[in-house]
Design a protein around this motif. Structure first.
Motif, short mmCIF file in Angstrom:
data_model
loop_
_atom_site.label_atom_id
_atom_site.label_comp_id
_atom_site.label_asym_id
_atom_site.label_seq_id
_atom_site.Cartn_x
_atom_site.Cartn_y
_atom_site.Cartn_z
N VAL A 71 0.99 -1.22 -0.13
CA VAL A 71 0.09 0.14 -0.04
C VAL A 71 0.81 1.36 -0.09
CG1 VAL A 71 -1.96 -1.08 1.05
CG2 VAL A 71 -0.16 -0.19 2.41
N HIS A 72 2.12 1.10 -0.32
CA HIS A 72 2.85 2.17 -0.21
C HIS A 72 3.39 2.74 -1.51
CE1 HIS A 72 3.24 2.00 4.12
NE2 HIS A 72 3.53 0.69 3.86
N ASP A 73 2.85 2.30 -2.49
CA ASP A 73 3.16 2.47 -4.08
C ASP A 73 2.07 3.43 -4.67
OD1 ASP A 73 1.27 0.62 -4.26
OD2 ASP A 73 1.92 -0.19 -5.86
N PHE A 74 1.33 4.00 -3.79
CA PHE A 74 0.18 5.16 -4.40
C PHE A 74 -0.33 5.87 -3.03
CE2 PHE A 74 -2.31 1.75 -2.30
CZ PHE A 74 -3.74 2.26 -2.17
N HIS A 75 -0.85 7.05 -3.48
CA HIS A 75 -1.49 8.01 -2.50
C HIS A 75 -2.78 8.28 -3.00
CE1 HIS A 75 2.68 8.72 -1.52
NE2 HIS A 75 2.42 9.10 -0.23
N LEU A 76 -3.68 8.72 -1.84
CA LEU A 76 -5.10 8.85 -2.34
C LEU A 76 -5.12 10.44 -2.01
CD1 LEU A 76 -6.85 6.55 0.40
CD2 LEU A 76 -6.90 6.22 -1.98
#
Length: 112
Positions: A71-76
């Motif tokens: 879950v660390h390869d994208f941001h909301l």
């Protein structure tokens, strides 16, 4: 910490939640997940992390364990964060004062 960050699925069998309480089935979450090419669980975990809370997730499935860590390869975006935050119902699923009485038939006075 954020307990039950993925919604109330484990509370369904205890009759302490309804199907519409399961966040991974929520249309807002599924729409963001589709756009990001992530699972609903990953979206909810990322939301918790961006809020600076520690999501406590449980699974016995190795595939899901790996997915939950990825879950660390994208941001909301701020808008996505707001959409997810707006799903709040101010309901605490893991309240032992309620859970123990309803789920186990015994009173647990945690606030005394």
């Amino acid at each position: 910490t954020a307990f039950s960050v993925l919604g109330a699925s484990s509370y369904l069998e205890l009759n302490m939640a309804k199907q519409e309480d399961v966040l991974m089935d929520n249309d807002v979450i599924k729409e963001i997940a589709l756009a990001k090419r992530k699972s609903p669980a990953q979206i909810l975990i990322r939301w918790a992390l961006q809020r600076k809370t520690l999501p406590l997730c449980k699974t016995m499935h190795p595939k899901r364990m790996k997915e939950n860590r990825n879950v660390h390869d994208f941001h909301l975006t701020p808008t996505e964060m707001q959409h997810i935050s707006s799903l709040n119902k101010n309901h605490r699923y893991n309240d032992p004062g309620v859970f123990c009485q309803d789920g186990m038939g015994t009173f647990c006075p945690i606030y005394e």
